[in-house]
Write a protein that holds these residues in place. Structure first.
Motif, short mmCIF file in Angstrom:
data_model
loop_
_atom_site.label_atom_id
_atom_site.label_comp_id
_atom_site.label_asym_id
_atom_site.label_seq_id
_atom_site.Cartn_x
_atom_site.Cartn_y
_atom_site.Cartn_z
N TYR A 114 -22.18 2.34 9.05
CA TYR A 114 -21.50 3.81 9.22
C TYR A 114 -22.64 4.93 8.70
O TYR A 114 -22.71 4.63 7.09
N GLU A 165 -22.54 7.37 8.34
CA GLU A 165 -22.33 8.53 7.27
C GLU A 165 -22.40 8.69 6.07
O GLU A 165 -21.90 9.41 4.38
N GLU A 181 -25.56 9.15 4.43
CA GLU A 181 -25.48 10.09 4.27
C GLU A 181 -25.33 10.89 2.79
O GLU A 181 -25.41 11.60 1.77
N LYS A 182 -23.94 10.66 3.22
CA LYS A 182 -23.15 10.57 1.42
C LYS A 182 -23.36 10.32 0.47
O LYS A 182 -23.57 10.85 -0.79
#
Length: 146
Positions: free
Chosen positions: A11, A13, A16-17
Motif C-alpha cells: 500500500y 500510498e 507517501e502520506k
C-alpha cells in the motif's frame, strides 16, 4: 521479529502520506536534536526496535552526545537535559501513553512555560508521527537491521 510483509509495497500510498506527515513534523520548527530525542523516547516506550535503532543512528549523525542517548529512558534522573527538553520528553511520555491518564494539567502547564502555541502543536505532531511509525513498524514486523 520477522517481517510479516512490506506495507509500503502492498500500500504505497500509506508510505507517501506518512512521509508527508514526517516532513511536516521535521520542518515544524522543533530543534532537530530534540526531535530525535522525542522519537527515541516514544519508540522506547512503545518497544519499537526498528525506530529506536534508526533514531539513535540519526541522533549520533547530528552530533548528539552518547550519554544523552544512553540515559534517555532515565531523563528524569539524568542531569544532561535542559528544562525545555525535559518538558518535551514529559509530554512525549504522556501523549504516547495517552489512554492511561491523558495529559495532566500540571504537565501541560510545564510544557507551555517552555513552548509557545505553535511550538506546542508542533511537539504534539512530532510525538503523534513517531507513534504512528512505531505502530506501523511493530504491526508489520519491521525489525532493526542485523
Amino acid at each position: 521479529m520477522n517481517a510479516r510483509f512490506n506495507y509500503a509495497k502492498v500500500y504505497p500510498e500509506v508510505l507517501e502520506k506518512m512521509m508527508e506527515m514526517e516532513n511536516f513534523a521535521k520542518n515544524s520548527g522543533i530543534d532537530i536534536k530534540l526531535y530525535e530525542l522525542i522519537k527515541i523516547r516514544a519508540s522506547q516506550i512503545n518497544g519499537c526496535a526498528f525506530c529506536i535503532n534508526m533514531h539513535t543512528v540519526d541522533a549520533r549523525k547530528l552530533g548528539e552526545e552518547e550519554r544523552r542517548i544512553y540515559l534517555l529512558n532515565a531523563w528524569k534522573e539524568a542531569p544532561y537535559y535542559s528544562e525545555k527538553e525535559r518538558a518535551a520528553l514529559e509530554l512525549t511520555e504522556y501523549v504516547t501513553k495517552i489512554s492511561e491518564q491523558g495529559v495532566p494539567e500540571e504537565v501541560y502547564d510545564r510544557v507551555r512555560k517552555q513552548f509557545q502555541d505553535k511550538e506546542f502543536i508542533a511537539l504534539v505532531v512530532v510525538i503523534n508521527t513517531i507513534n504512528s511509525w512505531n505502530r506501523i513498524a511493530i504491526s508489520t514486523g519491521m525489525a532493526a537491521p542485523n
